[in-house]
Structure formats: structure tokens, C-alpha cells
Design a protein around this motif. Structure first.
Motif, PDB file in Angstrom:
ATOM      1  N   PHE A  61       0.802  -1.227   0.000  1.00 21.07           N
ATOM      2  CA  PHE A  61       0.000   0.000   0.000  1.00 21.07           C
ATOM      3  C   PHE A  61       0.834   1.276   0.000  1.00 21.07           C
ATOM      4  CE2 PHE A  61      -2.899  -3.197   1.687  1.00 21.07           C
ATOM      5  CZ  PHE A  61      -4.065  -2.920   0.997  1.00 21.07           C
ATOM      6  N   GLY A  62       2.100   1.194   0.372  1.00 19.81           N
ATOM      7  CA  GLY A  62       2.892   2.398   0.579  1.00 19.81           C
ATOM      8  C   GLY A  62       3.093   3.254  -0.649  1.00 19.81           C
ATOM      9  N   CYS A  63       3.098   2.643  -1.829  1.00 14.81           N
ATOM     10  CA  CYS A  63       3.426   3.371  -3.053  1.00 14.81           C
ATOM     11  C   CYS A  63       2.220   4.031  -3.726  1.00 14.81           C
ATOM     12  CB  CYS A  63       4.058   2.410  -4.061  1.00 14.81           C
ATOM     13  SG  CYS A  63       5.796   2.756  -4.373  1.00 14.81           S
ATOM     14  N   LEU A  64       1.037   3.780  -3.240  1.00 11.97           N
ATOM     15  CA  LEU A  64      -0.157   4.247  -3.946  1.00 11.97           C
ATOM     16  C   LEU A  64      -0.325   5.753  -3.828  1.00 11.97           C
ATOM     17  CD1 LEU A  64      -2.678   1.507  -2.768  1.00 11.97           C
ATOM     18  CD2 LEU A  64      -1.327   1.538  -4.875  1.00 11.97           C
ATOM     19  N   ASN A  65      -0.694   6.390  -4.939  1.00  9.89           N
ATOM     20  CA  ASN A  65      -1.029   7.809  -4.889  1.00  9.89           C
ATOM     21  C   ASN A  65      -2.203   8.009  -3.943  1.00  9.89           C
ATOM     22  OD1 ASN A  65       0.916   8.725  -6.726  1.00  9.89           O
ATOM     23  ND2 ASN A  65      -0.390   8.281  -8.485  1.00  9.89           N
ATOM     24  N   ALA A 216      11.266  -0.603  -2.788  1.00 14.59           N
ATOM     25  CA  ALA A 216      12.307  -1.586  -2.472  1.00 14.59           C
ATOM     26  C   ALA A 216      11.806  -3.009  -2.668  1.00 14.59           C
ATOM     27  CB  ALA A 216      12.786  -1.390  -1.033  1.00 14.59           C
ATOM     28  N   ALA A 217      10.524  -3.229  -2.411  1.00 17.23           N
ATOM     29  CA  ALA A 217       9.935  -4.562  -2.582  1.00 17.23           C
ATOM     30  C   ALA A 217       9.477  -4.803  -4.017  1.00 17.23           C
ATOM     31  CB  ALA A 217       8.753  -4.731  -1.635  1.00 17.23           C
ATOM     32  N   GLU A 218       9.629  -3.775  -4.876  1.00 13.10           N
ATOM     33  CA  GLU A 218       9.191  -3.826  -6.273  1.00 13.10           C
ATOM     34  C   GLU A 218       7.695  -4.124  -6.360  1.00 13.10           C
ATOM     35  OE1 GLU A 218      11.765  -6.451  -8.473  1.00 13.10           O
ATOM     36  OE2 GLU A 218      13.513  -5.170  -8.169  1.00 13.10           O
ATOM     37  N   LEU A 219       6.938  -3.451  -5.481  1.00  8.25           N
ATOM     38  CA  LEU A 219       5.490  -3.638  -5.435  1.00  8.25           C
ATOM     39  C   LEU A 219       4.729  -2.373  -5.815  1.00  8.25           C
ATOM     40  CD1 LEU A 219       5.138  -5.786  -2.182  1.00  8.25           C
ATOM     41  CD2 LEU A 219       4.784  -6.537  -4.538  1.00  8.25           C
ATOM     42  N   CYS A 220       5.432  -1.332  -6.221  1.00 13.58           N
ATOM     43  CA  CYS A 220       4.749  -0.130  -6.684  1.00 13.58           C
ATOM     44  C   CYS A 220       4.046  -0.415  -8.008  1.00 13.58           C
ATOM     45  CB  CYS A 220       5.737   1.011  -6.901  1.00 13.58           C
ATOM     46  SG  CYS A 220       6.502   1.643  -5.407  1.00 13.58           S
ATOM     47  N   PRO A 221       2.955   0.300  -8.289  1.00 12.66           N
ATOM     48  CA  PRO A 221       2.403   0.242  -9.654  1.00 12.66           C
ATOM     49  C   PRO A 221       3.509   0.601 -10.640  1.00 12.66           C
ATOM     50  CG  PRO A 221       0.890   1.379  -8.186  1.00 12.66           C
ATOM     51  CD  PRO A 221       2.157   1.156  -7.404  1.00 12.66           C
ATOM     52  N   PRO A 222       3.526  -0.027 -11.817  1.00 16.81           N
ATOM     53  CA  PRO A 222       4.633   0.181 -12.768  1.00 16.81           C
ATOM     54  C   PRO A 222       4.953   1.642 -13.047  1.00 16.81           C
ATOM     55  CG  PRO A 222       3.226  -1.598 -13.515  1.00 16.81           C
ATOM     56  CD  PRO A 222       2.544  -1.004 -12.320  1.00 16.81           C
ATOM     57  N   LYS A 223       3.939   2.495 -13.182  1.00 18.38           N
ATOM     58  CA  LYS A 223       4.177   3.901 -13.481  1.00 18.38           C
ATOM     59  C   LYS A 223       4.950   4.572 -12.350  1.00 18.38           C
ATOM     60  CE  LYS A 223       1.781   8.159 -14.839  1.00 18.38           C
ATOM     61  NZ  LYS A 223       0.444   8.768 -15.137  1.00 18.38           N
ATOM     62  N   ARG A 226       8.598   3.292 -12.158  1.00 14.70           N
ATOM     63  CA  ARG A 226       9.448   3.948 -13.166  1.00 14.70           C
ATOM     64  C   ARG A 226       9.760   5.384 -12.762  1.00 14.70           C
ATOM     65  NH1 ARG A 226       5.882   1.151 -16.712  1.00 14.70           N
ATOM     66  NH2 ARG A 226       4.657   3.052 -17.014  1.00 14.70           N
ATOM     67  N   ARG A 227       8.799   6.059 -12.155  1.00 18.05           N
ATOM     68  CA  ARG A 227       9.032   7.437 -11.738  1.00 18.05           C
ATOM     69  C   ARG A 227      10.125   7.519 -10.669  1.00 18.05           C
ATOM     70  NH1 ARG A 227       3.940   9.861  -9.261  1.00 18.05           N
ATOM     71  NH2 ARG A 227       4.854   9.281  -7.261  1.00 18.05           N
ATOM     72  N   ILE A 228      10.088   6.588  -9.727  1.00 16.86           N
ATOM     73  CA  ILE A 228      11.118   6.585  -8.684  1.00 16.86           C
ATOM     74  C   ILE A 228      12.469   6.190  -9.282  1.00 16.86           C
ATOM     75  CG2 ILE A 228      11.820   5.567  -6.478  1.00 16.86           C
ATOM     76  CD1 ILE A 228       8.863   5.232  -5.807  1.00 16.86           C
ATOM     77  N   ASP A 229      12.473   5.228 -10.197  1.00 12.25           N
ATOM     78  CA  ASP A 229      13.708   4.894 -10.914  1.00 12.25           C
ATOM     79  C   ASP A 229      14.324   6.147 -11.526  1.00 12.25           C
ATOM     80  OD1 ASP A 229      13.922   2.158 -10.476  1.00 12.25           O
ATOM     81  OD2 ASP A 229      12.760   1.618 -12.244  1.00 12.25           O
TER      82      ASP A 229
END
Length: 246
Positions: A61-65, A216-223, A226-229
Motif C-alpha cells: 500500500f505504501g506506493c499508492l497515490n 524496495a519490494a518492487e510492489l509499486c504500480p509500474p508507473k 518507473r518514476r522513482i527509478d
């Protein structure tokens, strides 16, 4: 960006920064601002879910807008002041604080269902036990209605097995011990160095830490991944800690 490639780039970045520090002979601290945009606690809503190990659940849940903070903890049981080694009948859970103007409970439910196997009885993958059971905790009649509707919808996807998810009115939520907060982020020492080794309090309350924990867990939505990358790549190219948010 693959995790191995990311780690190599970060290693190169930190090596250059270390050399710069030695040459400048000045005190230096890598620090990324952890302050989210201004929101009063009164404007936020909370939701609590149990979907297996809270290390992974918090990252989901941490990465969700719209999600401002996440906290790993214990809920669903009767034991007072549970602990990791003595949690009684509680389930490992995650508390999600979110801005209802950006994301709503129905959308959080969609993430909940898509992020675990609700048909596995008392466990997720190799983690088996009562503490890993699937639960949607609700606040009030409307959330209970939405949870029940979403469970019915999930069940229609396959009649060959039963959705085991429980729906419970939320009682007490107990935050887990500091070492369990943002666990996936803490497994990435280079990311920790990049953000300036946050205090335990910041790890629990920081919006940035919540997002990077999912990253870090690679669980963010792909968009978002990529933005954090791209943000991290920008820091590496400039060889200077300019990242202020993700």
C-alpha cells in the motif's frame, strides 16, 4: 530498472559522494526531505487490512497515490498489547492513512484483493498460521457494505474454492515494534544511505519512507516504480542529493 542494476548505480553514486566528502574535508549528510504535502490528520481517513506478513502488506500500500502513511501492526484479536513473539489471536495487519480526495476505500479494496490469495486458509505462500489470515477491517456500515460487495465479487471469479477472507469491525490496532516498520526498505542499505538513515519515528511516519518501502519490494504500480527509478537516476547523474520527493 532491475534491482541489481539499481544497487550497482547506487553503489557507484555513493562511492563518488564518499570521495567528494573526503576531498572537501567537511561534514556531510545525505538527506532527502521526508515531508509530504501539507495535510491535517483531520482530512485523512484510515483503513486496516490483513493479507499475510505485514512486512509485505505494508509495502503493497505504501506506493499508492493518495496514501500518506502506513504502519505495520496487529489487529483482529483480543490480546492486550500484543508483540511479535506474543501476538495471541491477532493478525499481522497494516494501517493505511490516506487522502480520500485522491484514493478511496473501494480502490484500496481492489489493491487488497489483487495483492494476496484470499482462498488460502490461514496463510499466504510459505507463511502459514492464524496470524497470516485474510481480513478486511471496517469502520461503519458503509465500509462493511463495500467490503461485503467486494468479497462477493471476488468469489464469483471462481466457484471451485472459497474466499476465506473475514470482514470484521475494527477494534484496536496495535503498531508493531519499530524493527518491523518499513521492513523492505530496511533491507536496502543503499536506499537507506541515500535518504540519510531516517530515525525509527521517521520510518513509521514518513510519506517518503512508505513509498520507498514499496519501491524496495518492487510492489509499486509500474508507473510509480518507473518514476522513482527516474528520480534515483537523476540523483546519480548529478552526483548530488537533490531528490526531495518521489
Amino acid at each position: 530498472m532491475a534491482s541489481g542494476e539499481r544497487n550497482l548505480l547506487l553503489l557507484n553514486f555513493l562511492t563518488v559522494v564518499s570521495l567528494s566528502i573526503l576531498c572537501a574535508d567537511k561534514a556531510f549528510s545525505i538527506r532527502i526531505s521526508t515531508a509530504p504535502r501539507e495535510l491535517s490528520d483531520q482530512s485523512l481517513k484510515t483503513a486496516v487490512f490483513a493479507l499475510g506478513s505485514f512486512w509485505r502488506s505494508e509495502a503493497v500500500f505504501g506506493c499508492l497515490n493518495g496514501v500518506v502513511r502506513t504502519t505495520a501492526g496487529y489487529a483482529g484479536g483480543s490480546k492486550i498489547n500484543p508483540a511479535y513473539r506474543s501476538l495471541g489471536d491477532h493478525a499481522e495487519s497494516v494501517l493505511v492513512e490516506y487522502d480520500p480526495k485522491e484514493i478511496n476505500f473501494r480502490q484500496l479494496l481492489e489493491i487488497f484483493w489483487s495483492s494476496h490469495d484470499p482462498r488460502q486458509v490461514f496463510g499466504q505462500g510459505p507463511d502459514v498460521g492464524n496470524q497470516y489470515r485474510s481480513i478486511i477491517f471496517t469502520n461503519g456500515a458503509e465500509e462493511a457494505r463495500l467490503a461485503a460487495m467486494s468479497k462477493e465479487s471476488e468469489q464469483t471469479k471462481s466457484r471451485s474454492s472459497i474466499v476465506t477472507t473475514q470482514i470484521q469491525q475494527l477494534g484496536s490496532f496495535y503498531p508493531a515494534e519499530p524493527e518491523h516498520q518499513k521492513f523492505e526498505l530496511k533491507r536496502q542499505p543503499m536506499l537507506l544511505q541515500l535518504i540519510g538513515n531516517l530515525s525509527e519515528d521517521d520510518h513509521e511516519k514518513s510519506n517518503l519512507a512508505a513509498k520507498l518501502n514499496g519501491y524496495a519490494a518492487e510492489l509499486c504500480p509500474p508507473k510509480i516504480q518507473r518514476r522513482i527509478d527516474a528520480k534515483i537516476s537523476e540523483i546519480i547523474r548529478k552526483v548530488w542529493p537533490v531528490l526531495r520527493d518521489v
